[in-house]
Design an enzyme around this catalytic site. Structure first.
Site, PDB file in Angstrom:
ATOM      1  N   HIS A  44      -1.613   1.082  -9.702  1.00 25.60           N
ATOM      2  CA  HIS A  44      -2.337   0.117  -8.840  1.00 25.60           C
ATOM      3  C   HIS A  44      -2.995  -0.989  -9.680  1.00 25.60           C
ATOM      4  O   HIS A  44      -4.211  -1.188  -9.644  1.00 25.60           O
ATOM      5  CB  HIS A  44      -3.393   0.830  -7.964  1.00 25.60           C
ATOM      6  CG  HIS A  44      -3.745   0.025  -6.736  1.00 25.60           C
ATOM      7  ND1 HIS A  44      -4.064   0.581  -5.521  1.00 25.60           N
ATOM      8  CD2 HIS A  44      -3.816  -1.320  -6.538  1.00 25.60           C
ATOM      9  CE1 HIS A  44      -4.322  -0.369  -4.637  1.00 25.60           C
ATOM     10  NE2 HIS A  44      -4.182  -1.542  -5.245  1.00 25.60           N
ATOM     11  N   ARG A  46       0.857  -1.191   0.000  1.00 28.23           N
ATOM     12  CA  ARG A  46       0.000   0.000   0.000  1.00 28.23           C
ATOM     13  C   ARG A  46       0.889   1.236   0.000  1.00 28.23           C
ATOM     14  O   ARG A  46       2.008   1.218   0.532  1.00 28.23           O
ATOM     15  CB  ARG A  46      -0.878   0.027   1.264  1.00 28.23           C
ATOM     16  CG  ARG A  46      -2.004  -0.990   1.273  1.00 28.23           C
ATOM     17  CD  ARG A  46      -3.153  -0.597   0.346  1.00 28.23           C
ATOM     18  NE  ARG A  46      -4.255  -1.551   0.417  1.00 28.23           N
ATOM     19  CZ  ARG A  46      -4.471  -2.532  -0.460  1.00 28.23           C
ATOM     20  NH1 ARG A  46      -3.657  -2.705  -1.481  1.00 28.23           N
ATOM     21  NH2 ARG A  46      -5.505  -3.338  -0.324  1.00 28.23           N
TER      22      ARG A  46
HETATM   23  P1  NDP Z   1      -2.205 -11.561   4.462  1.00 28.16           P
HETATM   24  O1  NDP Z   1      -3.142 -10.574   5.049  1.00 28.16           O
HETATM   25  O2  NDP Z   1      -2.673 -12.973   4.147  1.00 28.16           O
HETATM   26  O3  NDP Z   1      -0.917 -11.695   5.409  1.00 28.16           O
HETATM   27  C1  NDP Z   1      -0.192 -10.592   5.854  1.00 28.16           C
HETATM   28  C2  NDP Z   1       1.276 -10.950   6.032  1.00 28.16           C
HETATM   29  O4  NDP Z   1       1.976  -9.816   6.528  1.00 28.16           O
HETATM   30  C3  NDP Z   1       1.471 -12.073   7.052  1.00 28.16           C
HETATM   31  O5  NDP Z   1       2.546 -12.895   6.657  1.00 28.16           O
HETATM   32  C4  NDP Z   1       1.831 -11.301   8.324  1.00 28.16           C
HETATM   33  O6  NDP Z   1       2.626 -12.033   9.256  1.00 28.16           O
HETATM   34  C5  NDP Z   1       2.634 -10.157   7.744  1.00 28.16           C
HETATM   35  N1  NDP Z   1       2.631  -9.002   8.666  1.00 28.16           N
HETATM   36  C6  NDP Z   1       1.572  -8.267   9.068  1.00 28.16           C
HETATM   37  N2  NDP Z   1       1.971  -7.299   9.931  1.00 28.16           N
HETATM   38  C7  NDP Z   1       3.302  -7.461  10.082  1.00 28.16           C
HETATM   39  C8  NDP Z   1       4.289  -6.795  10.849  1.00 28.16           C
HETATM   40  N3  NDP Z   1       3.976  -5.782  11.670  1.00 28.16           N
HETATM   41  N4  NDP Z   1       5.559  -7.228  10.770  1.00 28.16           N
HETATM   42  C9  NDP Z   1       5.896  -8.278   9.969  1.00 28.16           C
HETATM   43  N5  NDP Z   1       5.005  -8.950   9.218  1.00 28.16           N
HETATM   44  C10 NDP Z   1       3.723  -8.545   9.272  1.00 28.16           C
HETATM   45  O7  NDP Z   1      -1.538 -10.906   3.156  1.00 28.16           O
HETATM   46  P2  NDP Z   1      -1.729 -11.178   1.597  1.00 28.16           P
HETATM   47  O8  NDP Z   1      -0.490 -11.828   1.115  1.00 28.16           O
HETATM   48  O9  NDP Z   1      -3.044 -11.795   1.271  1.00 28.16           O
HETATM   49  O10 NDP Z   1      -1.811  -9.656   1.057  1.00 28.16           O
HETATM   50  C11 NDP Z   1      -0.851  -8.739   1.464  1.00 28.16           C
HETATM   51  C12 NDP Z   1      -1.165  -7.336   1.020  1.00 28.16           C
HETATM   52  O11 NDP Z   1      -0.908  -7.192  -0.362  1.00 28.16           O
HETATM   53  C13 NDP Z   1      -2.607  -6.846   1.170  1.00 28.16           C
HETATM   54  O12 NDP Z   1      -2.940  -6.488   2.499  1.00 28.16           O
HETATM   55  C14 NDP Z   1      -2.569  -5.624   0.283  1.00 28.16           C
HETATM   56  O13 NDP Z   1      -2.049  -4.526   1.012  1.00 28.16           O
HETATM   57  C15 NDP Z   1      -1.558  -6.013  -0.793  1.00 28.16           C
HETATM   58  N6  NDP Z   1      -2.231  -6.261  -2.083  1.00 28.16           N
HETATM   59  C16 NDP Z   1      -1.964  -5.391  -3.099  1.00 28.16           C
HETATM   60  C17 NDP Z   1      -2.559  -5.549  -4.318  1.00 28.16           C
HETATM   61  C18 NDP Z   1      -2.236  -4.645  -5.458  1.00 28.16           C
HETATM   62  O14 NDP Z   1      -2.907  -4.708  -6.502  1.00 28.16           O
HETATM   63  N7  NDP Z   1      -1.214  -3.822  -5.352  1.00 28.16           N
HETATM   64  C19 NDP Z   1      -3.538  -6.632  -4.552  1.00 28.16           C
HETATM   65  C20 NDP Z   1      -3.707  -7.529  -3.434  1.00 28.16           C
HETATM   66  C21 NDP Z   1      -3.078  -7.315  -2.240  1.00 28.16           C
HETATM   67  P3  NDP Z   1       2.096 -13.427   9.906  1.00 28.16           P
HETATM   68  O15 NDP Z   1       2.208 -14.452   8.788  1.00 28.16           O
HETATM   69  O16 NDP Z   1       3.042 -13.692  10.994  1.00 28.16           O
HETATM   70  O17 NDP Z   1       0.677 -13.179  10.341  1.00 28.16           O
END
Ligand code: NDP
Length: 310
Positions: free
Chosen positions: A273, A225
């Site tokens: 995006h 993001r």
């Molecule tokens: P998920 O919501 O399934 O997982 C989030 C991951 O981030 C997990 O591995 C989590 O760790 C990790 N995480 C969260 N907070 C922290 C932190 N403070 N420190 C370290 N690691 C952290 O993610 P997705 O893979 O499904 O999607 C990720 C993001 O990709 C979405 O939220 C969105 O922002 C972005 N996205 C962008 C798109 C685009 O078109 N540009 C399209 C789709 C998504 P843990 O495994 O330990 O819980």
């Protein structure tokens, strides 16, 4: 009982309403701005709803995010905090992101921007880059989508690491966890890919301190993001020569204003995006399945944790 739909674009909203009417005939499907009896609304299917909008429906069972992230829902200061939020991902969304990450990692790995600049001057100069196995890529976030991207990079031969809160990983990916694992993860990341969700903990995470820990000449790809990136810190890191390039898909302000320096920076590639997208037909069928599951059991796999923010 009814469902309201909001996408911020009338034509898209109408498409989603038509699809959900077919998939969920037991519900009345209405426009968020023309909801009829508000007390009858049980689900709000939304992308970036206006502040205060969700709170108008007193009997909602859940909010459904049309997207993998839920930050665009949680940013509403009037959002009733008890409401479950369901994420939407689908195979097409994951596949598109795998393509995007592979494309731009390869472009940085092979110095494509330099080759393009040579061609613009009709200048013949061969650039020999290391093989993928000698290129260290680090992915921030190891969620459902990020793990699929990591597996793609591993299959291309890249030396791939993943950083997450808990150390979640994928086969062939070196795991790093939490703040303790971050310095070592960064020190090895020649190409850093951000696929984090936007939460209070991850906002502004791509900043000068993080860039300083990357090897000199590292590249950044941000498909998480816009709120992850401190824009001035990136410009400084590129202009000082510490970072060699960046590919940015997401921005603090979207659309990116025409006078924004990112558009014309020689070391930045801007994509609007488009790293991923859910086809309405696929997305609506995922949304319908999640709502059905939630109706039956009071939960479903797609429920995000509002306290964690993802
Ligand atoms: P998920 O919501 O399934 O997982 C989030 C991951 O981030 C997990 O591995 C989590 O760790 C990790 N995480 C969260 N907070 C922290 C932190 N403070 N420190 C370290 N690691 C952290 O993610 P997705 O893979 O499904 O999607 C990720 C993001 O990709 C979405 O939220 C969105 O922002 C972005 N996205 C962008 C798109 C685009 O078109 N540009 C399209 C789709 C998504 P843990 O495994 O330990 O819980």
């Amino acid at each position: 009982m009814s469902i309201v739909v909001y996408l911020g674009d009338d034509a898209e909203t109408r498409d989603w309403i038509a699809l959900l009417e077919r998939l969920l005939p037991e519900f009345e499907i209405r426009d968020f701005d023309d909801p009829g009896d508000r007390a009858a609304v049980e689900y709000a299917v939304v992308w970036a709803p206006p502040a205060g909008g969700i709170a108008r429906f007193p009997n909602l069972k859940a909010v459904v995010s049309i997207g993998a992230g839920v930050d665009h829902v949680l940013r509403d200061p009037d959002l009733p905090r008890h409401l479950p939020i369901l994420r939407t991902t689908g195979p097409d969304m994951v596949q598109r992101l795998r393509e995007y990450v592979a494309l731009h990692v390869l472009a940085h790995h092979r110095d494509l921007a330099v080759t393009d600049a040579f061609q613009a001057r009709a200048h013949w100069q061969q650039i020999v880059t290391p093989v993928a196995g000698k290129r260290r890529v680090g992915i921030m976030g190891m969620g459902q989508i990020a793990r699929a991207c990591a597996r793609t990079l591993v299959s291309l031969g890249f030396d791939t690491a993943g950083w997450s809160r808990s150390g979640t990983s994928a086969e062939g990916v070196t795991p790093y966890a939490g703040p303790d694992g971050l310095p070592e993860f960064l020190a090895r990341s020649e190409i850093l890919v951000c696929l984090l969700p936007l939460t209070p903990e991850t906002r502004d995470i791509l900043n000068a301190a993080i860039f300083a820990r990357l090897p000199k000449g590292a590249r950044l790809i941000n498909a998480g993001r816009g709120g992850h990136l401190v824009e001035a810190d990136l410009l400084e890191a590129l202009d000082s020569g510490h970072l060699a390039g960046a590919t940015l898909d997401v921005f603090r302000t979207e659309p990116l204003p025409t006078d924004h320096p990112f558009w014309r920076h020689p070391s930045i590639r801007v994509t609007p995006h488009v790293a991923s997208y859910i086809d309405p037909a696929t997305g609506a069928s995922v949304v319908a399945a999640n709502i059905r599951s939630f109706q039956r059991t009071g939960t479903c796999e797609a429920v995000a944790d509002p306290k964690r923010g993802y």
